[in-house]
Design a protein around this motif. Structure first.
Motif, PDB file in Angstrom:
ATOM      1  N   PRO A 134       0.817  -1.178   0.021  1.00 53.96           N
ATOM      2  CA  PRO A 134      -0.108   0.270  -0.098  1.00 53.96           C
ATOM      3  C   PRO A 134       0.834   1.282  -0.010  1.00 53.96           C
ATOM      4  CG  PRO A 134       0.171  -1.110   2.339  1.00 53.96           C
ATOM      5  CD  PRO A 134       0.798  -2.004   1.299  1.00 53.96           C
ATOM      6  N   ARG A 138      -1.425   3.144  -4.197  1.00 51.65           N
ATOM      7  CA  ARG A 138      -2.248   3.820  -3.426  1.00 51.65           C
ATOM      8  C   ARG A 138      -3.161   5.106  -4.270  1.00 51.65           C
ATOM      9  NH1 ARG A 138       2.906   5.776  -5.007  1.00 51.65           N
ATOM     10  NH2 ARG A 138       3.130   7.823  -4.323  1.00 51.65           N
ATOM     11  N   ALA A 229      -6.378  -1.155  -5.016  1.00 52.42           N
ATOM     12  CA  ALA A 229      -5.495  -0.275  -4.087  1.00 52.42           C
ATOM     13  C   ALA A 229      -5.423   1.165  -4.517  1.00 52.42           C
ATOM     14  CB  ALA A 229      -4.074  -0.871  -3.754  1.00 52.42           C
ATOM     15  N   CYS A 230      -5.192   1.231  -6.077  1.00 57.62           N
ATOM     16  CA  CYS A 230      -5.430   2.755  -6.447  1.00 57.62           C
ATOM     17  C   CYS A 230      -6.667   3.242  -6.402  1.00 57.62           C
ATOM     18  CB  CYS A 230      -4.532   2.701  -7.859  1.00 57.62           C
ATOM     19  SG  CYS A 230      -2.757   2.112  -7.696  1.00 57.62           S
ATOM     20  N   GLY A 231      -7.587   2.711  -6.170  1.00 60.07           N
ATOM     21  CA  GLY A 231      -9.099   3.114  -6.093  1.00 60.07           C
ATOM     22  C   GLY A 231      -9.563   3.137  -7.723  1.00 60.07           C
ATOM     23  N   ARG A 277     -10.496   6.444  -3.482  1.00 56.72           N
ATOM     24  CA  ARG A 277     -10.129   5.777  -2.366  1.00 56.72           C
ATOM     25  C   ARG A 277      -9.912   4.265  -2.525  1.00 56.72           C
ATOM     26  NH1 ARG A 277     -14.188   2.728  -0.309  1.00 56.72           N
ATOM     27  NH2 ARG A 277     -16.265   3.470  -1.188  1.00 56.72           N
ATOM     28  N   THR A 278      -8.968   3.749  -1.725  1.00 54.90           N
ATOM     29  CA  THR A 278      -8.640   2.517  -1.799  1.00 54.90           C
ATOM     30  C   THR A 278      -9.944   1.722  -1.738  1.00 54.90           C
ATOM     31  OG1 THR A 278      -7.203   0.313  -1.266  1.00 54.90           O
ATOM     32  CG2 THR A 278      -8.120   1.962   0.754  1.00 54.90           C
ATOM     33  N   GLU A 285      -2.749  -7.139   1.791  1.00 56.64           N
ATOM     34  CA  GLU A 285      -1.603  -6.376   2.094  1.00 56.64           C
ATOM     35  C   GLU A 285      -0.288  -6.921   1.969  1.00 56.64           C
ATOM     36  OE1 GLU A 285      -1.959  -3.204   4.647  1.00 56.64           O
ATOM     37  OE2 GLU A 285      -3.514  -2.244   3.741  1.00 56.64           O
TER      38      GLU A 285
END
Length: 302
Positions: A134, A138, A229-231, A277-278, A285
Protein backbone atom coordinates in the motif's frame (compact mmCIF):
# COMPACT_ATOMS: atom_id res chain seq x y z
CA UNK A 1 11.38 -8.38 -4.97
CA UNK A 2 8.72 -6.65 -2.87
CA UNK A 3 7.96 -9.89 -1.02
CA UNK A 4 11.68 -10.27 -0.29
CA UNK A 5 11.71 -6.73 1.07
CA UNK A 6 8.77 -7.51 3.34
CA UNK A 7 10.48 -10.70 4.55
CA UNK A 8 13.66 -8.77 5.30
CA UNK A 9 11.60 -6.22 7.22
CA UNK A 10 10.44 -9.09 9.43
CA UNK A 11 14.07 -9.93 10.19
CA UNK A 12 14.73 -12.72 7.69
CA UNK A 13 17.65 -13.05 5.27
CA UNK A 14 16.76 -13.50 1.60
CA UNK A 15 19.27 -14.28 -1.15
CA UNK A 16 18.28 -14.45 -4.82
CA UNK A 17 19.45 -16.77 -7.57
CA UNK A 18 17.98 -15.28 -10.72
CA UNK A 19 17.33 -17.84 -13.44
CA UNK A 20 16.21 -15.54 -16.25
CA UNK A 21 12.85 -15.53 -18.02
CA UNK A 22 11.83 -17.43 -21.12
CA UNK A 23 14.63 -19.98 -21.11
CA UNK A 24 12.40 -22.99 -20.54
CA UNK A 25 13.20 -26.30 -18.84
CA UNK A 26 16.65 -26.70 -20.43
CA UNK A 27 17.64 -23.24 -19.24
CA UNK A 28 16.61 -24.17 -15.71
CA UNK A 29 18.62 -27.38 -15.91
CA UNK A 30 21.68 -25.42 -17.01
CA UNK A 31 21.27 -23.18 -13.95
CA UNK A 32 21.65 -26.11 -11.54
CA UNK A 33 25.37 -25.52 -10.98
CA UNK A 34 24.73 -21.89 -9.97
CA UNK A 35 21.93 -22.92 -7.63
CA UNK A 36 24.06 -25.67 -6.09
CA UNK A 37 26.85 -23.14 -5.44
CA UNK A 38 24.37 -20.75 -3.83
CA UNK A 39 23.10 -23.53 -1.56
CA UNK A 40 26.68 -24.29 -0.47
CA UNK A 41 27.57 -20.62 0.06
CA UNK A 42 24.37 -19.49 1.81
CA UNK A 43 23.42 -22.68 3.71
CA UNK A 44 19.72 -21.72 3.64
CA UNK A 45 16.99 -23.01 5.93
CA UNK A 46 14.59 -23.20 3.00
CA UNK A 47 14.63 -22.82 -0.79
CA UNK A 48 11.70 -20.91 -2.24
CA UNK A 49 11.09 -21.56 -5.94
CA UNK A 50 8.86 -19.13 -7.86
CA UNK A 51 7.15 -20.74 -10.90
CA UNK A 52 6.70 -24.49 -11.14
CA UNK A 53 9.14 -25.64 -13.81
CA UNK A 54 11.84 -23.39 -12.32
CA UNK A 55 12.18 -26.15 -9.72
CA UNK A 56 14.29 -28.00 -12.29
CA UNK A 57 17.09 -25.59 -11.38
CA UNK A 58 17.26 -26.99 -7.84
CA UNK A 59 19.66 -29.97 -7.59
CA UNK A 60 19.16 -32.86 -5.21
CA UNK A 61 19.31 -31.38 -1.72
CA UNK A 62 18.27 -32.00 1.86
CA UNK A 63 17.16 -28.36 2.23
CA UNK A 64 13.33 -28.12 2.32
CA UNK A 65 11.83 -26.70 -0.88
CA UNK A 66 8.77 -24.46 -1.07
CA UNK A 67 7.33 -23.81 -4.54
CA UNK A 68 4.94 -21.02 -5.47
CA UNK A 69 2.73 -21.56 -8.53
CA UNK A 70 1.53 -18.40 -10.21
CA UNK A 71 -0.66 -19.27 -13.21
CA UNK A 72 0.49 -20.75 -16.51
CA UNK A 73 2.73 -23.23 -14.67
CA UNK A 74 -0.44 -25.12 -13.63
CA UNK A 75 -3.05 -23.71 -16.02
CA UNK A 76 -1.04 -24.21 -19.19
CA UNK A 77 -0.69 -21.66 -21.96
CA UNK A 78 -3.24 -21.69 -24.78
CA UNK A 79 -2.42 -20.96 -28.40
CA UNK A 80 -4.46 -18.58 -30.53
CA UNK A 81 -7.15 -21.21 -31.06
CA UNK A 82 -7.56 -21.62 -27.30
CA UNK A 83 -5.94 -25.04 -27.07
CA UNK A 84 -3.16 -25.67 -24.58
CA UNK A 85 0.21 -25.82 -26.32
CA UNK A 86 2.21 -29.04 -26.15
CA UNK A 87 5.17 -27.17 -24.67
CA UNK A 88 3.07 -25.85 -21.80
CA UNK A 89 1.52 -29.29 -21.22
CA UNK A 90 5.04 -30.56 -20.60
CA UNK A 91 5.65 -27.62 -18.24
CA UNK A 92 2.45 -28.45 -16.32
CA UNK A 93 3.79 -31.98 -15.82
CA UNK A 94 7.12 -30.54 -14.68
CA UNK A 95 5.24 -28.32 -12.23
CA UNK A 96 3.61 -31.40 -10.74
CA UNK A 97 7.05 -32.95 -10.40
CA UNK A 98 8.17 -29.76 -8.62
CA UNK A 99 5.17 -29.99 -6.30
CA UNK A 100 6.01 -33.62 -5.52
CA UNK A 101 9.60 -32.61 -4.61
CA UNK A 102 8.48 -29.71 -2.43
CA UNK A 103 7.85 -29.93 1.30
CA UNK A 104 5.14 -27.27 0.98
CA UNK A 105 3.54 -25.44 -1.96
CA UNK A 106 1.80 -22.10 -2.41
CA UNK A 107 -0.71 -21.01 -5.05
CA UNK A 108 -1.95 -17.47 -5.61
CA UNK A 109 -5.63 -18.47 -5.79
CA UNK A 110 -7.92 -21.30 -4.73
CA UNK A 111 -8.79 -22.00 -8.37
CA UNK A 112 -5.10 -22.50 -9.15
CA UNK A 113 -4.69 -24.89 -6.21
CA UNK A 114 -7.49 -27.00 -7.66
CA UNK A 115 -5.36 -27.52 -10.79
CA UNK A 116 -3.03 -29.81 -8.82
CA UNK A 117 -4.13 -33.27 -9.87
CA UNK A 118 -3.72 -35.26 -6.67
CA UNK A 119 -5.24 -34.87 -3.21
CA UNK A 120 -1.80 -35.36 -1.66
CA UNK A 121 -0.35 -32.38 -3.53
CA UNK A 122 -3.35 -30.20 -2.74
CA UNK A 123 -3.10 -31.18 0.95
CA UNK A 124 0.39 -29.68 1.27
CA UNK A 125 -0.53 -26.55 -0.68
CA UNK A 126 -1.80 -23.33 0.86
CA UNK A 127 -3.31 -20.33 -0.89
CA UNK A 128 -1.47 -17.06 -0.35
CA UNK A 129 -3.03 -14.59 -2.70
CA UNK A 130 -1.25 -11.85 -4.63
CA UNK A 131 -0.68 -9.00 -2.19
CA UNK A 132 -0.12 -5.30 -2.70
CA UNK A 133 2.30 -2.87 -1.07
CA UNK A 134 0.00 0.00 0.00
CA UNK A 135 2.99 2.32 0.22
CA UNK A 136 3.40 1.96 -3.56
CA UNK A 137 -0.09 1.25 -4.86
CA UNK A 138 -2.31 3.97 -3.44
CA UNK A 139 -4.87 6.45 -4.80
CA UNK A 140 -3.32 9.36 -6.70
CA UNK A 141 -5.05 12.39 -8.29
CA UNK A 142 -6.37 11.62 -11.78
CA UNK A 143 -5.60 15.12 -13.10
CA UNK A 144 -1.99 15.01 -11.85
CA UNK A 145 -1.52 11.56 -13.38
CA UNK A 146 -2.85 12.68 -16.76
CA UNK A 147 -0.59 15.72 -16.74
CA UNK A 148 2.43 13.62 -15.74
CA UNK A 149 1.81 11.14 -18.58
CA UNK A 150 0.77 13.71 -21.19
CA UNK A 151 -2.78 12.38 -21.58
CA UNK A 152 -5.88 14.36 -22.57
CA UNK A 153 -7.98 15.28 -19.51
CA UNK A 154 -11.34 14.53 -21.14
CA UNK A 155 -10.66 11.02 -22.52
CA UNK A 156 -12.35 8.03 -20.86
CA UNK A 157 -9.52 5.53 -20.52
CA UNK A 158 -10.04 1.81 -19.95
CA UNK A 159 -6.65 0.44 -18.92
CA UNK A 160 -5.52 -2.98 -20.15
CA UNK A 161 -2.27 -3.64 -18.22
CA UNK A 162 -1.58 -7.08 -19.63
CA UNK A 163 0.97 -8.67 -21.97
CA UNK A 164 -0.63 -8.47 -25.41
CA UNK A 165 1.76 -11.08 -26.82
CA UNK A 166 -0.02 -13.75 -24.76
CA UNK A 167 -3.14 -15.03 -26.55
CA UNK A 168 -4.66 -15.99 -23.20
CA UNK A 169 -5.08 -12.28 -22.33
CA UNK A 170 -7.60 -11.95 -25.21
CA UNK A 171 -6.85 -8.39 -26.27
CA UNK A 172 -9.34 -8.83 -29.11
CA UNK A 173 -12.18 -9.22 -26.60
CA UNK A 174 -11.18 -6.06 -24.71
CA UNK A 175 -11.01 -4.16 -28.01
CA UNK A 176 -14.45 -5.41 -29.03
CA UNK A 177 -15.93 -4.50 -25.63
CA UNK A 178 -14.60 -0.94 -25.72
CA UNK A 179 -15.72 -0.54 -29.35
CA UNK A 180 -19.21 -1.51 -28.18
CA UNK A 181 -18.96 0.94 -25.26
CA UNK A 182 -17.93 3.71 -27.65
CA UNK A 183 -21.37 3.58 -29.28
CA UNK A 184 -22.86 5.14 -26.14
CA UNK A 185 -19.71 6.83 -24.83
CA UNK A 186 -17.69 8.19 -27.78
CA UNK A 187 -14.82 9.40 -25.56
CA UNK A 188 -14.05 5.86 -24.38
CA UNK A 189 -10.73 4.32 -25.44
CA UNK A 190 -8.85 1.14 -24.64
CA UNK A 191 -5.46 2.02 -23.17
CA UNK A 192 -2.92 -0.82 -23.43
CA UNK A 193 -0.14 -0.43 -20.86
CA UNK A 194 2.67 -2.92 -20.31
CA UNK A 195 6.42 -3.00 -19.95
CA UNK A 196 6.44 -0.11 -17.46
CA UNK A 197 8.53 0.09 -14.32
CA UNK A 198 6.47 -1.30 -11.42
CA UNK A 199 6.93 1.82 -9.30
CA UNK A 200 5.47 3.91 -12.14
CA UNK A 201 2.33 1.80 -12.48
CA UNK A 202 0.34 3.64 -9.76
CA UNK A 203 0.42 6.74 -12.00
CA UNK A 204 -0.92 4.73 -14.93
CA UNK A 205 -3.73 3.30 -12.82
CA UNK A 206 -4.50 6.80 -11.50
CA UNK A 207 -4.81 8.16 -15.04
CA UNK A 208 -7.38 5.49 -15.95
CA UNK A 209 -11.13 5.55 -15.36
CA UNK A 210 -11.53 1.77 -15.15
CA UNK A 211 -9.65 -1.46 -15.85
CA UNK A 212 -10.72 -4.45 -17.93
CA UNK A 213 -9.71 -8.12 -17.60
CA UNK A 214 -10.65 -10.49 -20.44
CA UNK A 215 -8.21 -13.35 -19.84
CA UNK A 216 -9.07 -16.94 -20.66
CA UNK A 217 -6.94 -18.17 -17.74
CA UNK A 218 -5.27 -16.44 -14.82
CA UNK A 219 -3.60 -17.19 -11.54
CA UNK A 220 -4.48 -13.86 -9.88
CA UNK A 221 -4.03 -11.53 -11.63
CA UNK A 222 -2.05 -9.21 -9.36
CA UNK A 223 -2.96 -6.21 -11.54
CA UNK A 224 -6.57 -6.37 -10.28
CA UNK A 225 -5.42 -5.90 -6.68
CA UNK A 226 -3.06 -3.12 -7.73
CA UNK A 227 -5.86 -1.27 -9.52
CA UNK A 228 -8.21 -1.66 -6.55
CA UNK A 229 -5.54 -0.37 -4.18
CA UNK A 230 -5.25 2.69 -6.44
CA UNK A 231 -9.03 3.21 -6.29
CA UNK A 232 -9.70 2.08 -9.87
CA UNK A 233 -12.81 -0.07 -10.49
CA UNK A 234 -12.35 -3.29 -12.47
CA UNK A 235 -14.58 -5.06 -14.97
CA UNK A 236 -13.57 -8.69 -15.36
CA UNK A 237 -14.64 -12.00 -16.77
CA UNK A 238 -14.90 -14.76 -14.15
CA UNK A 239 -11.26 -15.82 -14.02
CA UNK A 240 -8.43 -16.21 -11.52
CA UNK A 241 -8.94 -15.18 -7.90
CA UNK A 242 -12.73 -15.32 -8.00
CA UNK A 243 -12.98 -14.85 -4.22
CA UNK A 244 -12.10 -11.24 -4.88
CA UNK A 245 -15.35 -10.71 -6.77
CA UNK A 246 -17.30 -11.27 -3.55
CA UNK A 247 -14.88 -9.45 -1.24
CA UNK A 248 -14.60 -6.34 -3.43
CA UNK A 249 -18.15 -6.14 -4.70
CA UNK A 250 -17.94 -2.34 -4.70
CA UNK A 251 -14.82 -2.41 -6.86
CA UNK A 252 -15.09 -5.42 -9.21
CA UNK A 253 -17.90 -5.97 -11.74
CA UNK A 254 -18.09 -9.46 -13.23
CA UNK A 255 -19.38 -9.90 -16.78
CA UNK A 256 -19.73 -12.71 -19.27
CA UNK A 257 -16.95 -13.01 -21.86
CA UNK A 258 -18.98 -11.23 -24.54
CA UNK A 259 -18.35 -7.70 -25.86
CA UNK A 260 -21.88 -6.51 -25.14
CA UNK A 261 -21.87 -7.75 -21.54
CA UNK A 262 -18.46 -6.28 -20.83
CA UNK A 263 -19.47 -2.96 -22.42
CA UNK A 264 -22.63 -2.84 -20.29
CA UNK A 265 -20.61 -3.44 -17.12
CA UNK A 266 -18.12 -0.73 -18.10
CA UNK A 267 -21.02 1.63 -18.72
CA UNK A 268 -22.39 0.93 -15.24
CA UNK A 269 -18.98 1.54 -13.67
CA UNK A 270 -18.39 4.80 -15.51
CA UNK A 271 -21.79 6.43 -15.15
CA UNK A 272 -21.25 7.33 -11.48
CA UNK A 273 -18.27 9.52 -10.58
CA UNK A 274 -16.51 8.26 -7.47
CA UNK A 275 -14.02 9.56 -4.97
CA UNK A 276 -10.57 8.04 -5.34
CA UNK A 277 -10.06 5.82 -2.32
CA UNK A 278 -8.66 2.34 -1.95
CA UNK A 279 -11.03 -0.47 -2.94
CA UNK A 280 -8.71 -3.25 -1.81
CA UNK A 281 -10.35 -5.65 0.67
CA UNK A 282 -8.65 -6.37 4.01
CA UNK A 283 -6.06 -9.15 4.13
CA UNK A 284 -4.38 -8.44 0.81
CA UNK A 285 -1.51 -6.21 1.89
CA UNK A 286 2.11 -7.26 1.39
CA UNK A 287 3.03 -7.47 5.07
CA UNK A 288 0.23 -9.95 5.72
CA UNK A 289 1.33 -12.10 2.79
CA UNK A 290 4.92 -12.08 4.05
CA UNK A 291 3.84 -13.35 7.47
CA UNK A 292 1.81 -16.11 5.81
CA UNK A 293 4.85 -17.12 3.74
CA UNK A 294 7.00 -17.27 6.87
CA UNK A 295 4.43 -19.63 8.42
CA UNK A 296 4.80 -21.91 5.37
CA UNK A 297 8.59 -21.80 5.73
CA UNK A 298 8.32 -22.85 9.37
CA UNK A 299 6.03 -25.75 8.45
CA UNK A 300 8.48 -26.86 5.74
CA UNK A 301 11.44 -26.70 8.11
CA UNK A 302 9.53 -28.38 10.94
Amino acid sequence: MRLAGALRALGHRVEFVELGAGRGPWGYMRARARVAKAIRDVAPDVIHVHYGSAGLAVPRTTVPIVTTFVGDDLNGTPNRSGRTTWKSRVEVLLSHYAAWRSRRCITVSASLRSRLRSAALRAKTVVIRDAVDPAVFRPLPRAAARERLGLPPDAVLIIFPHDTTQPTKRLWLAEAAVAELRRRLPAAALWVVNGKEPDEMPWYYAAADAMIVTSLREGGPSSVKEALACGIPVVSVAVGDTELFREAANGVWVAAARPGDLAAALGDVLKTPRERRTLLPPGLELGEAARAVVAVYREAIG
